[in-house]
Design an enzyme around this catalytic site. Structure first.
Site, mmCIF file in Angstrom:
data_model
loop_
_atom_site.group_PDB
_atom_site.id
_atom_site.type_symbol
_atom_site.label_atom_id
_atom_site.label_comp_id
_atom_site.label_asym_id
_atom_site.label_seq_id
_atom_site.Cartn_x
_atom_site.Cartn_y
_atom_site.Cartn_z
ATOM 1 N N ASN A 9 0.863 -1.180 0.000
ATOM 2 C CA ASN A 9 0.000 0.000 0.000
ATOM 3 C C ASN A 9 0.900 1.231 0.000
ATOM 4 O OD1 ASN A 9 -1.819 2.040 0.518
ATOM 5 N ND2 ASN A 9 -2.266 1.387 2.622
ATOM 6 N N TRP A 10 0.930 1.912 -1.147
ATOM 7 C CA TRP A 10 1.861 3.047 -1.282
ATOM 8 C C TRP A 10 1.324 4.331 -0.657
ATOM 9 C CZ3 TRP A 10 4.298 2.880 -6.906
ATOM 10 C CH2 TRP A 10 4.935 1.637 -7.077
ATOM 11 N N LYS A 11 0.061 4.329 -0.236
ATOM 12 C CA LYS A 11 -0.555 5.511 0.388
ATOM 13 C C LYS A 11 -0.341 6.755 -0.489
ATOM 14 C CE LYS A 11 0.144 3.260 4.785
ATOM 15 N NZ LYS A 11 0.255 3.360 6.231
ATOM 16 N N HIS A 95 -9.123 0.610 5.235
ATOM 17 C CA HIS A 95 -7.826 0.843 5.883
ATOM 18 C C HIS A 95 -8.023 1.746 7.100
ATOM 19 C CE1 HIS A 95 -3.754 2.218 6.601
ATOM 20 N NE2 HIS A 95 -3.366 1.122 5.976
ATOM 21 N N GLU A 97 -6.490 4.198 8.179
ATOM 22 C CA GLU A 97 -6.376 5.643 7.923
ATOM 23 C C GLU A 97 -7.662 6.193 7.308
ATOM 24 O OE1 GLU A 97 -2.707 5.372 5.738
ATOM 25 O OE2 GLU A 97 -1.703 4.746 7.572
ATOM 26 N N GLU A 167 -5.093 -5.678 10.580
ATOM 27 C CA GLU A 167 -4.064 -4.670 10.812
ATOM 28 C C GLU A 167 -4.330 -3.989 12.152
ATOM 29 O OE1 GLU A 167 -2.179 -3.298 6.890
ATOM 30 O OE2 GLU A 167 -3.966 -2.106 7.173
ATOM 31 N N GLY A 173 2.664 1.717 10.877
ATOM 32 C CA GLY A 173 3.557 2.852 10.736
ATOM 33 C C GLY A 173 4.254 3.251 12.027
ATOM 34 N N SER A 213 3.778 -2.757 10.331
ATOM 35 C CA SER A 213 5.230 -2.727 10.501
ATOM 36 C C SER A 213 5.920 -4.035 10.115
ATOM 37 C CB SER A 213 5.587 -2.314 11.930
ATOM 38 O OG SER A 213 5.121 -1.001 12.199
ATOM 39 N N GLY A 234 3.004 -1.402 4.318
ATOM 40 C CA GLY A 234 2.982 0.040 4.096
ATOM 41 C C GLY A 234 4.379 0.563 3.803
ATOM 42 N N GLY A 235 5.042 1.088 4.822
ATOM 43 C CA GLY A 235 6.347 1.739 4.665
ATOM 44 C C GLY A 235 7.359 0.926 3.878
HETATM 45 C C1 PEP Z 1 -0.470 -0.226 6.290
HETATM 46 O O1 PEP Z 1 -0.551 0.988 6.168
HETATM 47 O O2 PEP Z 1 -1.368 -0.969 5.871
HETATM 48 C C2 PEP Z 1 0.696 -0.752 6.984
HETATM 49 C C3 PEP Z 1 0.690 -1.995 7.358
HETATM 50 O O3 PEP Z 1 1.714 0.146 7.179
HETATM 51 P P1 PEP Z 1 3.176 -0.195 7.809
HETATM 52 O O4 PEP Z 1 3.650 -1.463 7.134
HETATM 53 O O5 PEP Z 1 4.000 0.983 7.467
HETATM 54 O O6 PEP Z 1 2.955 -0.384 9.265
#
Ligand code: PEP
Length: 250
Positions: A9-11, A95, A97, A167, A173, A213, A234-235
């Protein structure tokens, strides 16, 4: 059918040039012969070019969101038909967010899920408890309610197009990961909850991803758990070396 998936997920990261650069790096670095489905979710404005760019690869493209209406006066929004029309067949919904910053409720998400399925799209449905819920030992209740309110109106046949992404919000994050045991415990609970509602076939067939993470150094242990079918990243999805290492950890 249940299978291994790693989705990035590049957000709201990467402009058009950066998207092309990252896709080129991923094409070069990701294995083409692995039994894992690889998905990337760039921003809306770069979806069409990503679909073109990845046409002859084993990397699929997903959208990060969509609107529940077919069309209409919804300034700034994107419909299922628009996504399908450019070759995007998968959408991430729910998600944390979107839930936190855009106030997306389970009821709203249920209607987004319905619209996506009506258009024969696959949904990666995200859910998970906040830190305060876990501290109050309410995490199982919260997750059960999110499934109940967001997805349990579906018919059995609809579940072929559902992928789940657990999640825990406190792990997104933050660098704070659920332990592999915590992930397995919740994924097992999710499968049991689906089993109680829909029976063993649906419960065994649904892929359940873990997100929060995930990094190259913890992916292998998390993915080794029997009810964890991969990850929503994510990151680490923004770095081609890290994303490739996570895919290879499956
Ligand atoms: C996400 O945003 O779905 C996520 C899992 O982010 P991260 O891997 O950065 O925690």
């Amino acid at each position: 059918m249940r299978h291994k998936i790693v989705a990035g997920n590049w957000k709201m990261h990467k402009n058009a040039e950066e998207t092309e650069d990252l896709l080129n790096e991923l094409i070069a670095k990701l294995p083409s012969d692995v039994a894992v489905e690889i998905i990337v979710a760039p921003t809306f404005v770069n979806l069409a070019s990503a679909v073109d760019h990845l046409e002859f690869t084993n990397i699929d493209v997903a959208a990060q969101n969509m609107h529940q209406a077919e069309s209409g006066a919804f300034t700034g929004e994107i419909s299922a038909d628009m996504l399908k029309n450019i070759g995007v067949n998968t959408v991430i919904l729910g998600h944390s967010e979107r839930r936190a910053y855009f106030h997306e409720s389970d009821a709203l998400l249920a209607s987004k899920v319905n619209t996506a399925l009506k258009h024969d799209m696959r949904v990666i449905f995200c859910f998970g408890e906040e830190l305060k819920d876990r501290q109050a030992h309410q995490h199982f209740n919260i997750v059960e309610n999110q499934l109940n309110d967001g997805l349990f109106h579906l018919e059995t046949k609809d579940w072929v197009n559902i992928v789940l992404a657990y999640e825990p919000v406190w792990a997104i994050g933050t660098g704070e990961t659920a332990t592999p045991e915590q992930a397995q415990e919740m994924h097992h609970f999710i499968r049991e909850t689906i089993n109680a509602k829909y029976g063993g076939d649906v419960a065994e067939d649904v892929s359940i991803l873990y997100g929060g993470s995930v990094k190259p150094d913890n992916a292998k242990e998390i993915f080794s758990k029997p009810d964890v079918d991969g990850g929503l990243i994510g990151g680490a999805a923004l770095n081609s070396d890290h994303f490739a290492a996570i895919v290879n950890a499956i």
